[in-house]
Enzyme design. Structure first.
Site, PDB file in Angstrom:
ATOM      1  N   LYS A 138       0.838  -1.201   0.000  1.00 36.24           N
ATOM      2  CA  LYS A 138       0.000   0.000   0.000  1.00 36.24           C
ATOM      3  C   LYS A 138       0.876   1.255   0.000  1.00 36.24           C
ATOM      4  O   LYS A 138       0.548   2.239  -0.647  1.00 36.24           O
ATOM      5  CB  LYS A 138      -0.897   0.019   1.245  1.00 36.24           C
ATOM      6  CG  LYS A 138      -2.053  -0.982   1.207  1.00 36.24           C
ATOM      7  CD  LYS A 138      -2.991  -0.724   2.389  1.00 36.24           C
ATOM      8  CE  LYS A 138      -3.740  -1.959   2.846  1.00 36.24           C
ATOM      9  NZ  LYS A 138      -4.834  -2.363   1.985  1.00 36.24           N
ATOM     10  N   ARG A 187      -6.639  -8.012  -9.585  1.00 36.20           N
ATOM     11  CA  ARG A 187      -7.328  -9.281  -9.865  1.00 36.20           C
ATOM     12  C   ARG A 187      -8.802  -8.973 -10.073  1.00 36.20           C
ATOM     13  O   ARG A 187      -9.235  -7.832  -9.946  1.00 36.20           O
ATOM     14  CB  ARG A 187      -7.186 -10.197  -8.657  1.00 36.20           C
ATOM     15  CG  ARG A 187      -7.650  -9.474  -7.394  1.00 36.20           C
ATOM     16  CD  ARG A 187      -7.733 -10.347  -6.183  1.00 36.20           C
ATOM     17  NE  ARG A 187      -7.834  -9.553  -4.965  1.00 36.20           N
ATOM     18  CZ  ARG A 187      -8.947  -9.047  -4.466  1.00 36.20           C
ATOM     19  NH1 ARG A 187     -10.086  -9.227  -5.102  1.00 36.20           N
ATOM     20  NH2 ARG A 187      -8.950  -8.345  -3.349  1.00 36.20           N
TER      21      ARG A 187
END
Ligand code: ADP
Length: 678
Positions: free
Chosen positions: A116, A292
């Site tokens: 992140k 994804r």
């Protein structure tokens, strides 16, 4: 296009991918752990390979095992689904090295978005808006605290390697920072093996809005609009929808552009989701990119009319994106609810067990059910306890919501605790119907969403009793048909007697409310039930699957009554109730010592004391103990005197310990142990 694809996943997403492959004429290979040998995805695939024991670490997460399965079956490409290895760069590289196509982004893009902190640094360069915060490498606690002080409280500490809300800590005051930091680091270390953190402004009443992006190998990038995933429990999504309520065309264009910029910045290919957090005034900030397919992708499919798995397969095979940005548009509104095996009232505690009854709503153009399980399958403790995703579509949000409520009312699950009723309350909760959304909605609406346990209506007892009577009549009839004289009156279970109407009673219990329902058999399949002093004439038809068409005092009702040992699950009017049949014939069981003392049959905890000391009848419930996640009622083995309880509510008792002082009137009989659902 590929001719054979291996799906390195399980459950609903594996089934979902197989469906599209089939439609495109692609052969499919499933992989499975020992716990999933009979699972739906294994049954659906053309081939299946066993990859190891039940724990994911030893099966679905084992790169070598998946590679072996690929080699064994000659699959040309691997679809990773979501979770498991879907965002694992080692897996993507290992496939590339073996010359197998990974149906996902390039390894570099996974790596870039994997942290992140690193992703935020990159996004800052690409001028994608970020939540004010510190996402650098300096991890000195004093330095981080200074940063937090500068940002202004409340702040959020997040694990850089995080996911699923793990490690996240809200800090309201500088004095709490140090403790929250070390607790976040501990959790991050144990969950992700990495205690690197970032600190950012904690937005008040934010919304979670994400953009679906797609890119191909020729450099085309499009977005397929937004999804609103604000309705969360413990930072995990529960209900998702598209488009986001209140989204303006201008804001959508800005967010779409920011998301496509983010994808371009990392050389993205395939399906991805750029997650933003938005404040109530619509200002939005980049949170992270998931490299994804997302769980909630079906709502995007419903509003765009596209099959995102087909897009993934085409892009992975080197084709250009099926549509350009101008060719994509939004139609109507879609909602998705995640049906989980969990007990919402007990802090969303996951539940495991066999799905003794699973009857989803009928699938239509408006209602879609993506499921990885069927009736009879088991929800095991090894994997995510999601039973299915229920997706609905209609012209607008209100209509879609009405469809959702109706579909939930037809979703009947028995065998595991589940959140169907909770979801039904959620979609009628005013904050949700008026789209007053933010990530704290569930917490804020607690009183509405978790009502105090209501008494089970008399009608439900009547339906369960009727089902009981009809079932007995049917069993008697099938017994008679194999007998020499099928017309013999001695096989009849309609209370037929030579002379008079026959009466008996049925005992049912819900929690500690035990009811005795007196039944009088009247002619022509009619019964008169005496419930709390009121009598009602009932009749009905019961099918083998538990569907009950009933007439209660002239009122017609459709219900389902599912029998699982002593349990009776009653589904009516979109609600479900759990009752237990109390067997009047106490069969010998364990529990009493030779000297007629009542002892604990297994280690457990006392949850309720049901009787008053004094004279008790045989079968009187004395106390309830909880053991092995089940409640067990301990009853008087015979008529006698209850002298005293040996333990209080909440006490732990070990196996064999004495529970009560009891003196039997006549010869001792043994206690009946009756398990109930917790
Ligand atoms: P994870 O990857 O662990 O799921 P995310 O960064 O995606 O973590 O955040 C998960 C959820 O936490 C968001 O959907 C949102 O509800 C909440 N959240 C994240 N960042 C913030 C923030 N800065 N302020 C308020 N809530 C936040």
């Amino acid at each position: 296009m590929f001719t054979k694809v291996l799906i390195a996943n399980r459950g609903e997403i594996a089934c979902r991918v197989i469906k599209t492959c089939r439609r495109l004429g692609i052969r499919t290979v499933a992989v499975y752990s020992e716990a999933d040998a009979g699972a739906r995805h294994v049954r659906m695939a053309d081939e299946a390979v066993l990859i190891g024991p039940p724990p994911a670490r030893e099966s679905y997460l084992r790169i070598e095992a998946i590679l072996d399965a690929v080699r064994q079956t000659g699959a040309e490409a691997v679809h990773p689904g979501y979770g498991f290895l879907s965002e694992n760069e080692d897996f993507a590289s290992a496939l590339a090295e073996s010359g197998v196509t990974f149906i996902g982004p390039p390894v570099d893009a996974i790596r870039a978005m994997g942290s992140k902190s690193a992703a935020k640094q990159l996004m800052e360069k690409a001028q994608v808006p970020l939540v004010p915060g510190y996402h650098g490498d300096n991890q000195d606690p004093a330095f981080l605290q200074q940063q937090a002080d500068a940002i202004g409280y409340p702040v959020l500490i997040k694990a850089s390697a995080g996911g699923g809300g793990k490690g996240m800590r809200i800090v309201n005051d500088s004095s709490e920072f140090a403790a929250a930091l070390s607790s976040c680091q501990r959790e991050a270390k144990s969950s992700f093996g990495d205690d690197h953190v970032l600190v950012e402004k904690y937005l008040v009443r934010p919304r979670h809005i994400e953009i679906q992006v797609f890119a191909d190998t020729q450099g085309n990038v499009v977005h397929l609009f937004e999804r609103d995933c604000s309705v969360q429990r413990r930072h995990q999504k529960v209900l998702e929808e598209a488009p986001a309520p209140g989204m303006t065309l201008e804001r959508r264009a800005q967010m779409g552009k920011a998301a496509c910029d983010a994808a371009r910045a990392v050389g993205y290919v395939g399906a991805g989701t750029v997650e933003f957090i938005a404040s109530q005034d619509g200002t939005f900030y980049f949170m992270e990119m998931n490299t994804r397919l997302q769980v909630e992708h079906p709502v995007t499919e419903m509003i765009t009319g596209q099959d995102l798995v087909e897009w993934q397969l085409r892009v992975a095979a080197g084709e250009t994106l099926p549509l350009a940005q101008e060719q994509l548009s939004i139609r109507g509104h879609a909602l998705e609810a995640r049906i989980y095996a969990e007990d919402a009232a007990k802090g969303f505690l996951p539940s495991t067990g066999r799905l003794i009854h699973l009857d989803p709503p009928v699938e239509t153009l408006n209602v879609r059910v993506d499921s990885g399980v069927e009736q009879g399958d088991e929800i095991t403790p090894y994997y995510d306890p999601m039973i299915a995703k229920l997706i609905v579509w209609d012209e607008d949000r209100d209509r879609a919501n009405a469809r959702m409520l109706n579909a939930l009312a037809h979703y009947r699950v028995a065998g595991v605790a589940n959140n169907v009723e909770f979801l039904s309350r959620l979609v009628v909760c005013p904050a949700f119907t008026t789209a007053d959304l933010d990530t704290g909605l569930i917490e804020r609406e607690r009183d509405f969403l978790f009502p105090h346990q209501e008494a089970v209506p008399n009608e439900v007892y009547a339906l369960a009793t009727l089902a009981e009577l009809l079932r007995e009549a049917q069993e008697a009839a099938s017994g008679a048909s194999v007998h020499e004289d099928p017309h013999s009156p001695w096989h009849r279970r309609d209370g037929w007697r030579l002379n008079s109407g026959f009466t008996r009673s049925v005992k049912l219990r819900a929690g500690d409310d035990e009811r005795t329902i007196h039944v009088t058999y009247a002619p022509v399949g009619l019964y008169v039930l005496d419930l709390d002093g009121r009598s009602v004439e009932v009749r009905g038809l019961l099918s083998a699957d538990g569907a009950l068409r009933a007439e209660l005092g002239g009122r017609r009702l459709s219900a389902t009554v599912i029998v699982a040992e002593e349990k009776r699950h009653v589904f009516v009017d979109g609600r479900s109730y759990l009752l237990s049949a109390v067997d009047p014939l106490y069969l010998p069981g364990s529990g009493t010592g030779p000297d007629n003392r009542l002892t604990a049959p297994m280690p457990g905890r006392i949850v309720a004391l049901l009787a008053e000391p004094g004279q008790v009848q045989e079968g009187t419930p004395l106390l309830i103990m909880e053991a092995m996640k089940m409640e067990h009622t301990i009853r008087a083995p015979s008529a006698g005197t209850l002298k005293a309880f040996r333990h209080g509510v909440g006490d732990q008792v070990s196996e064999g310990s004495e529970l009560v002082d009891f003196e039997a009137e006549a010869t001792a009989r043994e206690v009946k142990l009756e398990p109930d659902a917790v």
